[in-house]
Structure formats: C-alpha cells, structure tokens
Design an enzyme around this catalytic site. Structure first.
Site, PDB file in Angstrom:
ATOM      1  N   CYS A 158      -7.689   1.684   4.122  1.00  0.00           N
ATOM      2  CA  CYS A 158      -8.471   0.649   2.810  1.00  0.00           C
ATOM      3  C   CYS A 158      -7.728   1.835   1.379  1.00  0.00           C
ATOM      4  O   CYS A 158      -8.748   2.666   1.402  1.00  0.00           O
ATOM      5  CB  CYS A 158      -9.541   0.688   2.937  1.00  0.00           C
ATOM      6  SG  CYS A 158     -10.610  -0.636   1.801  1.00  0.00           S
TER       7      CYS A 158
ATOM      8  N   CYS B 151      -2.825  -2.828  -0.688  1.00  0.00           N
ATOM      9  CA  CYS B 151      -4.099  -3.168   0.075  1.00  0.00           C
ATOM     10  C   CYS B 151      -3.546  -3.837   1.671  1.00  0.00           C
ATOM     11  O   CYS B 151      -2.532  -4.451   1.627  1.00  0.00           O
ATOM     12  CB  CYS B 151      -3.956  -4.565  -0.959  1.00  0.00           C
ATOM     13  SG  CYS B 151      -6.100  -5.565   0.320  1.00  0.00           S
TER      14      CYS B 151
HETATM   15  N1  DGL Z   1      -7.743  -3.210   2.831  1.00  0.00           N
HETATM   16  C1  DGL Z   1      -8.692  -3.258   1.942  1.00  0.00           C
HETATM   17  C2  DGL Z   1      -7.474  -2.020   1.409  1.00  0.00           C
HETATM   18  O1  DGL Z   1      -6.592  -1.708   1.130  1.00  0.00           O
HETATM   19  C3  DGL Z   1      -9.798  -4.116   1.199  1.00  0.00           C
HETATM   20  C4  DGL Z   1      -9.655  -5.444   0.788  1.00  0.00           C
HETATM   21  C5  DGL Z   1     -10.852  -5.042   0.228  1.00  0.00           C
HETATM   22  O2  DGL Z   1     -11.864  -5.496   1.389  1.00  0.00           O
HETATM   23  O3  DGL Z   1     -10.917  -5.894  -1.033  1.00  0.00           O
HETATM   24  O4  DGL Z   1      -7.738  -2.301  -0.352  1.00  0.00           O
END
Ligand code: DGL
Length: 294
Positions: A85, A207
């Site tokens: 993440c 993301c």
């Molecule tokens: N998948 C995550 C990222 O790479 C988080 C997305 C989220 O929960 O806002 O930032």
C-alpha cells in the site's frame, strides 16, 4: 502477547511472508510476489473495514499498520512483511522499521524513477491517493526527480473506494460507471496524453488499487501511453531481502498451503477479487475481527 514476553520468535524459511493493504489493491502486488517467489507461503491481510486509507488521517493509518503487523507476527508467524500500500508505506514504514528491526520489510512507492527512464516527452502523470500525495515521503521523492521532467500529480479521491465496491456483486455496475467517470476527470485534470512534445506519455499508478483499472485507463488514453506500477520491482526486492537474510524457502509447497487471504471487512468482496484477479478459490479467504484482537 506471550510471543512478545519471550522475545522475538526466530525466523525460519518455512514461515509465510505477510502482505497487507487497506483492501484488495495489494492483491496486484501479491500476484507479482507469487510469480517471483513460487515456493513461498503468503498471508495477505485486506483491511477492508477501514478502506480507503488514502482519505484517513496519518495517525489512523499508522495505528492500523502497527496493529496489522503485530497481528501477522503473533498469529501467523511471518518471516517478512510487504506493505502493499503506497499510502501506508508513505506514513508508517519508517516507524514499522524502527519497531521491528529484525523483520525484513518492503514497502511500495510511486514509481517516479522508473517512469523517468521510460518517458520520451519528459511529461509524466502520477495518480495516487490524497494521503500519499500529501505525505513528506512523497514530497522528498518528487523533490529528488522534479528537475528532470514535468510531473503532473493527481490525488484521486474516491477511486480506491470505487474499485473496492466494484468487487461486490450488488454494487459492481454503479461502481464501474463511477470508476470510468473518475478516471476521465482525473486524467483530464493532468493534461493531454499522447506522444507529441509536451504530451504526457507515461502514467505512474501510485496506488496498488489502480492496477486493476488498467484496462479502463487504456481505453481512455490509448495504447501508446505507458502505465507504470510497482508489483514486479517490489517482488524482486522481497526476493533480495529474503536471500540476504537466509530466509528463502527451500522447496516446493502444496498449492493448498501457499496462500491465505484475510479480511477485516466483507468476505464476499475479497472472495470475488481473489477469483477474478488471482484465480483463487473462495476457501482461501477468511474473516478476522476488525479490531484484530481475537
Ligand atoms: N492501495 C493503497 C495504496 O496503494 C491504498 C488505497 C486507499 O485505501 O486509499 O495507496
């Protein structure tokens, strides 16, 4: 926590690798990890009850990142951790490293440097969550490259949530329409995409959720724009860290034991995403309490 009282558990090669994200986005990283490290076991935790992280406070994301790491260590005896993440990496990885100095730890960050190597026009788009874009870590990363190209950075509020919702059968259709609308709005806000001088020819997916809307992005931007994500380099870095620590798994494992997916939220969404993107059966998915206490 008995484990803590007795000191850190010695790491063994047969232990699983922990992976977490606010939700299903990190499955895009897990896919690359599985490909790079087919002899490893993985425990993936999707914190769906608290997604999206990108629009929460830094303090909240830090608390969740600590709670998830403790849970994966105490209950699943992980030998390494991949923070799949960008948002959690941006705000929490430094503290996680300080708290767990013996744990091999890999984070993800928007692939600005790989994008620089690919872009011909030197105009690069970057899509990420509001939390990632607002973080000091991202400001430092951008500062290190911004003399070398023009970067159009776009915080994409609502997009990760719509991608989460697109896995739920009763919300999929509305969520897909919303995804298309959001992608149109955000890509238009960044500028013109193409290969002419001053066009954006390279788009960083900052993301892990956004990897799952690559097809829609391609339809909007055309086949020539290069989309850059981080799953594969993260998987290679995980291999390097495990090898350096002498923790690479020694041999093949039964497919049934290779992967467990946990969610603090709606099990149906995780099951649908696991089937759609990793071709995994529903029984690899299970619920854990949102508090992660029990
Ligand atoms: N998948 C995550 C990222 O790479 C988080 C997305 C989220 O929960 O806002 O930032």
């Amino acid at each position: 926590m008995a484990d803590r009282d007795m000191g850190p558990r010695p790491m063994k090669t047969c232990m699983p690798i922990g992976v977490f994200d606010s939700g299903i986005g990190g499955l895009s990283v897990l896919r690359a990890l599985q490909h790079e490290l087919p002899h490893e076991r993985f425990v993936y935790l999707a914190d769906n009850a608290h997604a999206p992280y990108g629009e929460k406070s830094e303090n909240f994301i830090r608390q969740r990142s600590h709670a998830i790491t403790e849970h994966l260590l105490a209950r699943h005896h992980i030998k390494a951790l991949v923070v799949a993440c960008n948002t959690a990496t941006a705000v929490a990885i430094h503290e996680l490293r300080t708290q767990h100095p013996a744990l091999p730890l890999v984070g993800v960050e928007p692939a600005l440097k790989p994008a620089l190597a690919l872009s011909q026009t030197r105009h690069i788009g970057v899509m990420a969550t509001r939390g990632t874009v607002a973080s000091d870590k991202f400001a430092r990363l951008l500062g290190s490259v911004q003399n070398e190209a023009h970067f159009a950075v776009q915080a994409c509020n609502g997009l990760a949530l719509a991608i989460e919702q697109s896995t739920l059968p009763d919300q999929a259709e509305v969520a897909q329409e919303q995804i298309t609308q959001l992608l149109k709005t955000y890509t238009q806000a960044m500028g013109h995409f193409g290969s002419a001088p001053d066009d954006i020819d390279t788009l960083v997916l900052g993301c892990t959720h956004y990897v799952f809307v690559e097809n829609t992005l391609r339809q909007l931007l055309g086949p020539k724009v290069q989309l850059v994500s981080t799953g594969e380099p993260v998987a290679r870095q995980t291999r390097r860290l495990l090898a350096a620590a002498g923790l690479l798994s020694q041999g093949p494992i039964a497919p049934a034991q290779s992967i467990r997916l946990l969610t603090t939220g709606d099990l149906r969404g995780l099951r649908a995403a696991a089937k759609r993107w990793l071709e995994l059966p529903p029984d690899v998915c299970q619920s854990v309490p949102a508090s992660l206490q029990a």
